[in-house]
Design an enzyme around this catalytic site. Sequence first.
Site, PDB file in Angstrom:
ATOM      1  N   GLY A 381       0.741  -1.157  -0.210  1.00 45.97           N
ATOM      2  CA  GLY A 381       0.076  -0.345  -0.204  1.00 45.97           C
ATOM      3  C   GLY A 381       1.109   1.249  -0.392  1.00 45.97           C
ATOM      4  N   SER A 382       0.287   2.514   0.856  1.00 42.28           N
ATOM      5  CA  SER A 382       0.843   3.918   0.295  1.00 42.28           C
ATOM      6  C   SER A 382       1.961   4.250   1.230  1.00 42.28           C
ATOM      7  CB  SER A 382      -0.361   4.602   0.954  1.00 42.28           C
ATOM      8  OG  SER A 382      -1.217   4.751   0.346  1.00 42.28           O
ATOM      9  N   ALA A 383       2.415   2.520   1.618  1.00 40.92           N
ATOM     10  CA  ALA A 383       3.996   3.279   2.073  1.00 40.92           C
ATOM     11  C   ALA A 383       5.513   3.287   1.268  1.00 40.92           C
ATOM     12  CB  ALA A 383       4.530   1.685   3.027  1.00 40.92           C
ATOM     13  N   ALA A 384       4.541   2.770  -0.080  1.00 38.50           N
ATOM     14  CA  ALA A 384       5.605   2.362  -0.813  1.00 38.50           C
ATOM     15  C   ALA A 384       5.646   4.036  -1.894  1.00 38.50           C
ATOM     16  CB  ALA A 384       5.254   1.605  -2.642  1.00 38.50           C
TER      17      ALA A 384
END
Length: 712
Positions: A381-384
Amino acid sequence: MNLLFFAVFLLFSLLVLRLGVVQIVSGEEYKKEVERTEDVVVDTSVPRGKIYDRYGNVVVDNLPLNAITYTRTQSTSQEEMLKVAEQLSTLIKKDTKEVTERDKKDFWMMKHPKKAEEKVSKNERQKLLNNEKLSEDQMNSEIYQLTLDRITEKEINSLTAEDIEVLAIYREFTSGYALVPQIVKNKEVTKEEFAKVSEHLQDLPGINTTTDWERTYTFDKTLRSILGNVSSSREGLPSNLVDYYIAQGYKRNDRVGKSYIELQYEDVLQGQKEKIKNITKDGSVLDSKLIQEGQRGKDLVLTIDMELQQEIEKIVEEELKKTMSRADSPYTDRAFFVLMDPNTGDILAMVGKKYARNSETGKYEIQDYSLGTFTSSYIVGSAAKGATVLTGYMTDNLTPGEHLIDEPLYIKGTPKKSSWFNQYGPARSISDIFALEKSSNAYMWKLALRIAGAQYTRNEPINNYDPGAFTIMRNHFAQFGLGVPTGIDLPGEFVGYKGNTKNPGYLLDFAIGQYDTYTPMQLAQYVSVIANGGARIQPHVMKEVREPVSNSTELGPIIYEKEVNVLNRINAAPNEIEQVQKGFYRVFHGSDGTAADAFHDAKYVAAGKSGTAEAFYYDPETKKNKETYNTTLIGYAPYDNPEVAFSTVIPYSHQTIDPAINEAISRRALDKYFELKKKRAKQGLNQSKVIKKIENLEEVEEIQEAAREQNE
């Protein structure tokens, strides 16, 4: 007379010439042949090196064991070995679990040679003898197989319990090479057994009482899967690595590391064997000479902080149990946390926990799954998104501080796509820092379309899309360690799955961490790159190699120290990396920060990025995929001078309501790190000291004593 003298001269000349050929030309070859047949060099196993954590706590040790061994000569007959086995069976109790049906048949044949011979008739033997296509060995093999096949179950069952015990001992006698001691029994050898055998050694040719060893684990199951295993003397060399080890000078029954740290550092932990030359004649040993003294293996110091590892394992287990008890988290069964030094690559803790069935008891329990930190991968998810923004900078498709419009996207043929906080509009202009703080999807999508050279028009298909954008973005993500090996010094690392379809919709998914999968270790390396200013450093669990010493209170001198290995530097300017660092700071401290609730009041300043990803859990009972979410959190601290970086991955954490287990684990783990750091500073403990004392010596001695009593 002249002719006679001349003939003698020629004969002596030929003799001298021949002696010259034997001694000078072929001398070494003949010497080796004599040594091969008359001089036999035997290697005697020695204990492996110990394993310590970064502060000098013993993690893996060797427990001395009373052992009974058997050494046969080259001329020892089957009957002689059987006689000794029968005598020894009256003095010791031998486990018979490993005795197979084939062993029993062979033993029955040995005990009843005449009956075994009658199993194959003279006519059958003659028929095989007349078969010119069969060699003598093939004929004997056929007769042997026919005999085996015709031994009845009744005949096998005629073997008594005493016979089976003799057989179990005899199996050990025949398991290795001549003149090489074979372990007959080294576990649960009682004091009485050891004493009885020692008293009767003169009546038991080839038998000896000695000391063997086995691995003991001071911290019990902590990090057990990472430490690996060592083969037993019966297992010997792993079948898939036999040729490799034999080429290195090993014997087939040598004990070696089978997995992970024990396997990876086999060359360090394996000691220098004692070498004894046995001078033999007609199979009998005339004399023995020591030609090389044995020395236990070198000691390995890990980067792991075992106290911190244990504390974080407790935290992960507690939070996992809490989440599993929630009705909205029916598929939550695992959690991961990795803590590393972003400046050196030292792994301080690598925690994995999994709720699974115990293969021995059949009951479900939370088990160690530290291996999963680098052997399993998930949608993150948005960690990237930090990597997405930096890819925009590095490809000149975005400038630091640039604003883009966050709005729902309406692409023809696909459902509406929007940021979680702006599902219905209105369109709003946001900066790159705010896009990270609030975790804007639309910002990342529009950036990905720029990289692909594509144009977005409401309610129209994506135009001028270049599928090569996938390669561009993956190549840049690889600079952070995402989707490629991190280089961790452990075997079996997994790099994750890459999606095959390259249409525009999947590129948008990739930009927000919803397409390719990454391991928790890759996430830790990735956030370390951002924390340290752009260097991708190889993570590692080996810190030092030290010389083994007899002093049991201190570690030996350093032989080798692992140096920092910079794999690459990302192609981004310092101000561009600083811009993402500011965005990560806002995630933990901004008014709209997605992880601010967890970290805004911490006693240290941390920064990072949270993530939530749509995922599917495969239910083995219904054989269907269930919709669920993965939650992640990456970060580092302190913000101004990072000394630790972390990644937290919780697959299948919930279905509708986020339990924030990723935040709870991360906050508690970092709190524990700084708490232990403060405590150790007061105690004067320093993990970088050259001269180190063994910190848990009393505990090690207590564990060894308990294990020794259990064995006896």
